[in-house]
Every structure is written in structure tokens, then in C-alpha cells.
Enzyme design. Sequence first.
Site, PDB file in Angstrom:
ATOM      1  N   ASP A 199       4.062   3.171  -3.838  1.00 37.66           N
ATOM      2  CA  ASP A 199       2.823   4.165  -4.191  1.00 37.66           C
ATOM      3  C   ASP A 199       3.176   4.119  -5.615  1.00 37.66           C
ATOM      4  O   ASP A 199       3.920   3.812  -6.582  1.00 37.66           O
ATOM      5  CB  ASP A 199       3.880   5.508  -3.997  1.00 37.66           C
ATOM      6  CG  ASP A 199       2.417   6.771  -4.150  1.00 37.66           C
ATOM      7  OD1 ASP A 199       1.217   6.418  -5.177  1.00 37.66           O
ATOM      8  OD2 ASP A 199       3.142   8.118  -3.761  1.00 37.66           O
ATOM      9  N   VAL A 200       1.566   3.830  -6.425  1.00 35.20           N
ATOM     10  CA  VAL A 200       1.512   3.470  -6.962  1.00 35.20           C
ATOM     11  C   VAL A 200       2.094   4.567  -8.499  1.00 35.20           C
ATOM     12  O   VAL A 200       1.715   4.724  -9.585  1.00 35.20           O
ATOM     13  CB  VAL A 200      -0.155   2.520  -7.992  1.00 35.20           C
ATOM     14  CG1 VAL A 200       0.202   1.359  -7.200  1.00 35.20           C
ATOM     15  CG2 VAL A 200      -1.010   3.855  -8.014  1.00 35.20           C
ATOM     16  N   LYS A 233     -11.793   3.738 -14.415  1.00 37.61           N
ATOM     17  CA  LYS A 233     -12.098   2.512 -14.492  1.00 37.61           C
ATOM     18  C   LYS A 233     -12.411   2.162 -16.111  1.00 37.61           C
ATOM     19  O   LYS A 233     -11.932   0.616 -16.857  1.00 37.61           O
ATOM     20  CB  LYS A 233     -14.032   2.400 -13.852  1.00 37.61           C
ATOM     21  CG  LYS A 233     -13.276   2.712 -12.434  1.00 37.61           C
ATOM     22  CD  LYS A 233     -11.862   1.709 -12.034  1.00 37.61           C
ATOM     23  CE  LYS A 233     -11.568   1.539 -10.186  1.00 37.61           C
ATOM     24  NZ  LYS A 233     -10.265   0.361 -10.184  1.00 37.61           N
ATOM     25  N   ASN A 292      -5.067  -2.496  -7.579  1.00 39.95           N
ATOM     26  CA  ASN A 292      -6.154  -2.579  -6.620  1.00 39.95           C
ATOM     27  C   ASN A 292      -6.111  -1.002  -6.293  1.00 39.95           C
ATOM     28  O   ASN A 292      -7.698  -0.088  -5.679  1.00 39.95           O
ATOM     29  CB  ASN A 292      -6.216  -3.875  -6.072  1.00 39.95           C
ATOM     30  CG  ASN A 292      -7.776  -3.219  -4.795  1.00 39.95           C
ATOM     31  OD1 ASN A 292      -8.620  -3.450  -4.858  1.00 39.95           O
ATOM     32  ND2 ASN A 292      -6.828  -2.982  -3.436  1.00 39.95           N
ATOM     33  N   ASP A 322       1.285  -1.203  -0.052  1.00 37.84           N
ATOM     34  CA  ASP A 322      -0.258   0.112   0.141  1.00 37.84           C
ATOM     35  C   ASP A 322       0.598   1.429   0.358  1.00 37.84           C
ATOM     36  O   ASP A 322       2.060   1.252   0.081  1.00 37.84           O
ATOM     37  CB  ASP A 322      -0.294  -0.017   1.305  1.00 37.84           C
ATOM     38  CG  ASP A 322      -2.315   0.963   1.041  1.00 37.84           C
ATOM     39  OD1 ASP A 322      -2.027   2.033   0.347  1.00 37.84           O
ATOM     40  OD2 ASP A 322      -3.482   0.360   0.932  1.00 37.84           O
ATOM     41  N   TYR A 377     -13.979   8.812 -12.057  1.00 39.04           N
ATOM     42  CA  TYR A 377     -13.531   7.439 -11.800  1.00 39.04           C
ATOM     43  C   TYR A 377     -14.255   6.775 -13.120  1.00 39.04           C
ATOM     44  O   TYR A 377     -13.556   5.719 -13.332  1.00 39.04           O
ATOM     45  CB  TYR A 377     -15.046   6.708 -10.391  1.00 39.04           C
ATOM     46  CG  TYR A 377     -14.981   6.487 -10.057  1.00 39.04           C
ATOM     47  CD1 TYR A 377     -13.550   5.445  -9.020  1.00 39.04           C
ATOM     48  CD2 TYR A 377     -15.638   5.170  -9.819  1.00 39.04           C
ATOM     49  CE1 TYR A 377     -13.150   4.294  -8.607  1.00 39.04           C
ATOM     50  CE2 TYR A 377     -15.861   3.920  -9.811  1.00 39.04           C
ATOM     51  CZ  TYR A 377     -14.636   3.004  -8.283  1.00 39.04           C
ATOM     52  OH  TYR A 377     -14.852   1.846  -7.854  1.00 39.04           O
TER      53      TYR A 377
HETATM   54  N1  LIG Z   1     -15.860  -0.548  -3.217  1.00 44.18           N
HETATM   55  C1  LIG Z   1     -16.813  -0.560  -3.801  1.00 44.18           C
HETATM   56  O1  LIG Z   1     -17.611  -1.020  -3.723  1.00 44.18           O
HETATM   57  C2  LIG Z   1     -16.200  -0.819  -4.991  1.00 44.18           C
HETATM   58  C3  LIG Z   1     -17.115  -1.094  -6.079  1.00 44.18           C
HETATM   59  C4  LIG Z   1     -16.763  -1.484  -7.351  1.00 44.18           C
HETATM   60  C5  LIG Z   1     -15.052  -1.591  -7.601  1.00 44.18           C
HETATM   61  N2  LIG Z   1     -13.966  -1.101  -6.974  1.00 44.18           N
HETATM   62  C6  LIG Z   1     -12.255  -1.243  -6.949  1.00 44.18           C
HETATM   63  O2  LIG Z   1     -12.399  -2.213  -5.736  1.00 44.18           O
HETATM   64  C7  LIG Z   1     -10.701  -1.568  -5.766  1.00 44.18           C
HETATM   65  C8  LIG Z   1     -10.637  -0.911  -4.206  1.00 44.18           C
HETATM   66  O3  LIG Z   1     -11.636  -0.232  -4.339  1.00 44.18           O
HETATM   67  P1  LIG Z   1     -11.660   0.118  -1.620  1.00 44.18           P
HETATM   68  O4  LIG Z   1     -13.502   0.003  -2.034  1.00 44.18           O
HETATM   69  O5  LIG Z   1     -11.103  -0.936  -1.251  1.00 44.18           O
HETATM   70  O6  LIG Z   1     -10.790   1.625  -1.871  1.00 44.18           O
HETATM   71  P2  LIG Z   1     -10.318   1.766  -0.620  1.00 44.18           P
HETATM   72  O7  LIG Z   1      -9.885   3.095  -0.739  1.00 44.18           O
HETATM   73  O8  LIG Z   1     -10.617   1.301   0.335  1.00 44.18           O
HETATM   74  O9  LIG Z   1      -8.497   1.357  -0.769  1.00 44.18           O
HETATM   75  C9  LIG Z   1      -7.802   1.833  -1.776  1.00 44.18           C
HETATM   76  C10 LIG Z   1      -6.225   1.478  -2.042  1.00 44.18           C
HETATM   77  O10 LIG Z   1      -5.596   2.389  -2.462  1.00 44.18           O
HETATM   78  C11 LIG Z   1      -4.492   2.320  -1.488  1.00 44.18           C
HETATM   79  N3  LIG Z   1      -4.222   3.661  -2.624  1.00 44.18           N
HETATM   80  C12 LIG Z   1      -4.497   5.447  -2.327  1.00 44.18           C
HETATM   81  N4  LIG Z   1      -3.558   5.729  -3.424  1.00 44.18           N
HETATM   82  C13 LIG Z   1      -2.027   4.958  -3.331  1.00 44.18           C
HETATM   83  C14 LIG Z   1      -1.341   5.195  -4.129  1.00 44.18           C
HETATM   84  N5  LIG Z   1      -0.915   6.275  -4.965  1.00 44.18           N
HETATM   85  N6  LIG Z   1      -0.554   4.044  -4.300  1.00 44.18           N
HETATM   86  C15 LIG Z   1      -0.858   3.284  -3.494  1.00 44.18           C
HETATM   87  N7  LIG Z   1      -1.894   2.455  -2.949  1.00 44.18           N
HETATM   88  C16 LIG Z   1      -2.742   4.055  -3.194  1.00 44.18           C
HETATM   89  C17 LIG Z   1      -5.321   3.584  -0.110  1.00 44.18           C
HETATM   90  O11 LIG Z   1      -4.261   3.951   0.781  1.00 44.18           O
HETATM   91  C18 LIG Z   1      -6.178   2.357   0.054  1.00 44.18           C
HETATM   92  O12 LIG Z   1      -5.797   1.952   0.824  1.00 44.18           O
HETATM   93  C19 LIG Z   1     -10.462   0.339  -6.284  1.00 44.18           C
HETATM   94  O13 LIG Z   1     -10.113  -0.447  -8.016  1.00 44.18           O
HETATM   95  C20 LIG Z   1     -12.462   0.147  -6.820  1.00 44.18           C
HETATM   96  O14 LIG Z   1     -12.526   0.743  -7.755  1.00 44.18           O
HETATM   97  C21 LIG Z   1     -13.901  -0.803  -5.235  1.00 44.18           C
END
Ligand SMILES: NC(=O)c1ccc[n+]([C@@H]2O[C@H](COP(=O)([O-])OP(=O)(O)OC[C@H]3O[C@@H](n4cnc5c(N)ncnc54)[C@H](O)[C@@H]3O)[C@@H](O)[C@H]2O)c1
Length: 244
Positions: free
Chosen positions: A45-46, A159, A72, A36, A155
Site C-alpha cells: 500500500d503506497v 501528475k 504506477n 498492489d 489528477y
Molecule cells: N488508463 C489511462 O488511460 C492512463 C493514461 C495516462 C496515465 N495513466 C497512469 O497509468 C497508471 C495506471 O493507471 P490505470 O489506468 O492502470 O489505473 P487503475 O485504476 O486500473 O490501476 C491502479 C492500480 O493502483 C492500485 N492502487 C490504488 N491505490 C493504491 C494504494 N494505496 N497502494 C497500492 N496500490 C494502489 C489499484 O488497486 C489498481 O490496481 C496511473 O499512474 C495512471 O495515472 C493511465
Amino acid sequence: MTLTNKVALITGGNGFLGQYFVTALKNAGATVVVTDRDNAEINLDVTSKSSITDAFEQAISKYGKVDIVINNAALDPKFDANAEQNAKLFENYPEELIKQSLDVNLLGYTLVAQEAIKRMLAQGSGNIINVSSIYGVVGPDQSIYPEGTQKPVDYFITKGGVVMLTKFLATTYGNKGIRVNTLTLGGVFKGHGKDFTDKYGARTPMGRMANPEEVGGPLVFLASDNSSYMTGANLIVDGGLTAW
Ligand SMILES: NC(=O)c1ccc[n+]([C@@H]2O[C@H](COP(=O)([O-])OP(=O)(O)OC[C@H]3O[C@@H](n4cnc5c(N)ncnc54)[C@H](O)[C@@H]3O)[C@@H](O)[C@H]2O)c1
């Protein structure tokens, strides 16, 4: 145990779904490298090429290889009428926020994939899974969000781009032993209010949001040899929302 002897690296592994993904991968027998931006086993960090390279080097020196990479980490602007950034309509939505999402959600996935592909070409095999959303496939029904506000544009454009990143990588590296697929998820329940879950449910053939426990199985399927003839695909796990 379909992932025994496999090493999987996930970005954004500390996030909401990241934790469910990690548990599912571990339960399937994988060694999981949880990364992360900060406070992780390995910080990655991506948005930083050097951070990505450094994290892969650490993972490989610790575990010998990386078989599976899960893109992710993403900014997922949650709807909150009190948050200034989300209260703005498309026509006013700030350029800086769009750039920030492009940087993390699209360029970030691409840079991680570049590093992964280099390593996977060297080892002659690999599997990349790009996590996307129904909002990379269909536009929003803004009426399910509180009046006067919108789900922001960044978004959707990022996406949607992820789906094409998958196809590019799959067709370019399909003959090199590397598979690349998208895992598209519908909305996952995380304490949303009844007004929203009712409206969201009404738009979904199954009548509800996903439970977080339901996202791990499809990920493990794509990560494992059970999907050995799949590449360039988009596995849509959305309770039927995009079928309507
Ligand atoms: N939660 C939902 O309902 C949902 C639905 C569809 C798709 N998604 C997708 O699932 C994935 C995870 O979503 P989530 O709900 O767990 O989001 P979240 O915000 O809870 O988690 C995202 C994580 O990415 C990390 N992050 C942010 N910027 C970063 C960077 N520059 N480098 C490295 N890490 C970084 C954050 O610290 C966090 O831990 C995402 O790709 C999201 O688009 C989520």
C-alpha cells in the site's frame, strides 16, 4: 531479451495498465514483482511506509535484489456523470478527495522512491520509472467531457508533481548509478463511448486513443540499457496530443 537477470517491482500491478506493463516486462526477460494494495503476489500500500518497507524486504528476500521500480499505482478519477465525486465542479470539489489523491499519487510515489533509493544506493545501481499522464503536462480541454461536469483537479496537480519528483531524483542521484525517468501516457482506450473517443481523437494528431498494447514498449525501453544515457527525462507517449 533486454531485461534478462533484472528484477522489476511495480506498484498497482493488478490495475488496467499494470497488467500490460507486467506482460511487457516479462516478455523482455525480467523477473517481475507484482505488487498492489491487496490481492497481489506482494501487498504494497503506497500510503503506508511500513507496508512499502515490508514489500521491498519480501521482494529482496525472494529474488535477491530490486533493479527497477515502477511507480504506477494511482487514483485516476474516471469521468462518470453519475458518480457524485466527478460531477462536482472545481469550485466544489471536496478537500478529502484532493487529499486522497495527494496521498496515493504524489506522497505514495515519493515514499516508494525513498525506499527504492535506499536499496539502490546500497547496491550501487537502479532505475526508477514514474508513470504520469498528459494531464501532468497540459491542462484539460473540459469540452471533451460531458456537459456540466469536469475532469477533476486532483489528477492534474498530482501528475504534474510526479514530473518534478523525477527531476529531483534524477539530479540528486544521477552520479550514484541511479536513473529516474517519467513515462507520460495519453488516454488509453478501455471501452470508452464513441462520443468521447471521437472528441479525444479530434484533439490528437494521430486521431485516436492509445491501445493498451502500446504502453509496454516505451516502459521496457526506459527500464532497459537501451535508454542508458537518459535520466530526468519525460518520455511522452500520447499520439502527438501535447505537440498541438
Ligand atoms: N488508463 C489511462 O488511460 C492512463 C493514461 C495516462 C496515465 N495513466 C497512469 O497509468 C497508471 C495506471 O493507471 P490505470 O489506468 O492502470 O489505473 P487503475 O485504476 O486500473 O490501476 C491502479 C492500480 O493502483 C492500485 N492502487 C490504488 N491505490 C493504491 C494504494 N494505496 N497502494 C497500492 N496500490 C494502489 C489499484 O488497486 C489498481 O490496481 C496511473 O499512474 C495512471 O495515472 C493511465
